[in-house]
Design an enzyme around this catalytic site. Structure first.
Site, PDB file in Angstrom:
ATOM      1  N   ASP A  65      -0.123   5.077   0.844  1.00 47.87           N
ATOM      2  CA  ASP A  65      -0.368   6.095   1.864  1.00 47.87           C
ATOM      3  C   ASP A  65      -0.301   5.488   3.259  1.00 47.87           C
ATOM      4  O   ASP A  65      -1.079   4.594   3.597  1.00 47.87           O
ATOM      5  CB  ASP A  65      -1.742   6.737   1.647  1.00 47.87           C
ATOM      6  N   ASP A  86       0.877  -1.155   0.000  1.00 49.52           N
ATOM      7  CA  ASP A  86       0.000   0.000   0.000  1.00 49.52           C
ATOM      8  C   ASP A  86       0.924   1.217   0.000  1.00 49.52           C
ATOM      9  O   ASP A  86       2.116   1.112   0.326  1.00 49.52           O
ATOM     10  CB  ASP A  86      -0.896  -0.020   1.247  1.00 49.52           C
TER      11      ASP A  86
END
Length: 242
Positions: free
Chosen positions: A14, A12
């Protein structure tokens, strides 16, 4: 964490590689605080972010947050302006605020860059799998765009009709594009919905990064191990692909 049998790591973005989760939180806070104040309903809080928005595709997060306040809005369409009282309009308002915050600059977590370097040295592939439609601008702003040949973001998911997190489909697509079976991939996530996606996909390991969701919550939702910094994973790379 042992990296034996691992050929790829799916990140991922953020809150995992870059602290953009904080900027997203600020943008959501500004947008929803103003919107709720206009309607005279319960104020927005960061707890709302973790419960209803974090890690989800933008439209789904907005719909979930509005439902929690008893608000139903139309979806709208791509031609909506930011002022439109639709889910699309609210999403555009949030994105304008986020891009303004991004212009202030972003620096990747040093431990995450160190882990990326260690993966490269060990010959383990990597890609980014993000719900955000701003993944490429974020990677550019952080000086990391050239580190990832493959990025499966919100734009790719929309174009290819791929269900978002907490479904595992975007992570499975990342593994497919890397040419690596899911059972030889690690998923690294800070959001509950992302951890749930990893747990549902049959991956080798799911690593939770505690940036605020809480260690016990991430473990309960499917993380095999939880760290606060990706540098903690580097010792497990020793000899993994030597």
């Amino acid at each position: 964490m042992d990296h034996d049998g691992v050929d790829a790591v799916l990140f991922d973005l953020d809150g995992v590689i870059t602290p953009t989760a904080e900027k997203h939180m600020q943008a959501w806070n500004r947008m929803f605080s103003a919107y709720f104040a206009e309607r005279g309903i319960d104020p927005y809080s960061d707890e709302d972010y973790f419960r209803y928005i974090d890690g989800k595709p933008r439209v789904e997060g907005i719909a979930s947050m509005l439902a929690a306040r008893g608000i139903t809005l139309g979806q709208g369409d791509d031609d909506d302006a930011a002022a439109a009282d639709t889910i699309t309009g609210l999403g555009l308002r949030k994105n304008i605020i986020f891009r303004e915050l991004l212009d202030e600059g972003i620096e990747a977590y040093p431990g995450s860059v160190a882990y990326l370097d260690a993966l490269d040295a060990a010959g383990i592939a990597s890609c980014v799998v993000s719900s955000s439609k701003n993944a490429l601008p974020v990677l550019e702003a952080a000086g990391l765009r050239d580190r990832f040949e493959i990025v499966v973001d919100g734009l790719v998911a929309q174009a290819e009709g791929i269900p978002g997190k907490p479904r595992p489909d975007t992570y499975l697509r990342g593994a497919e594009l890397l040419g690596v079976p899911a059972e030889r991939c690690v998923v690294i996530e800070d959001a509950v919905s992302g951890v749930q996606a990893g747990a549902a996909g049959g991956f080798a390991h799911v690593v939770g990064v505690d940036r605020g969701a809480g260690r016990e919550v991430l473990l309960r939702e499917g993380a095999d191990v939880v760290v606060v910094d990706l540098a903690e994973l580097i010792p497990g790379l020793t000899g993994a692909h030597s």
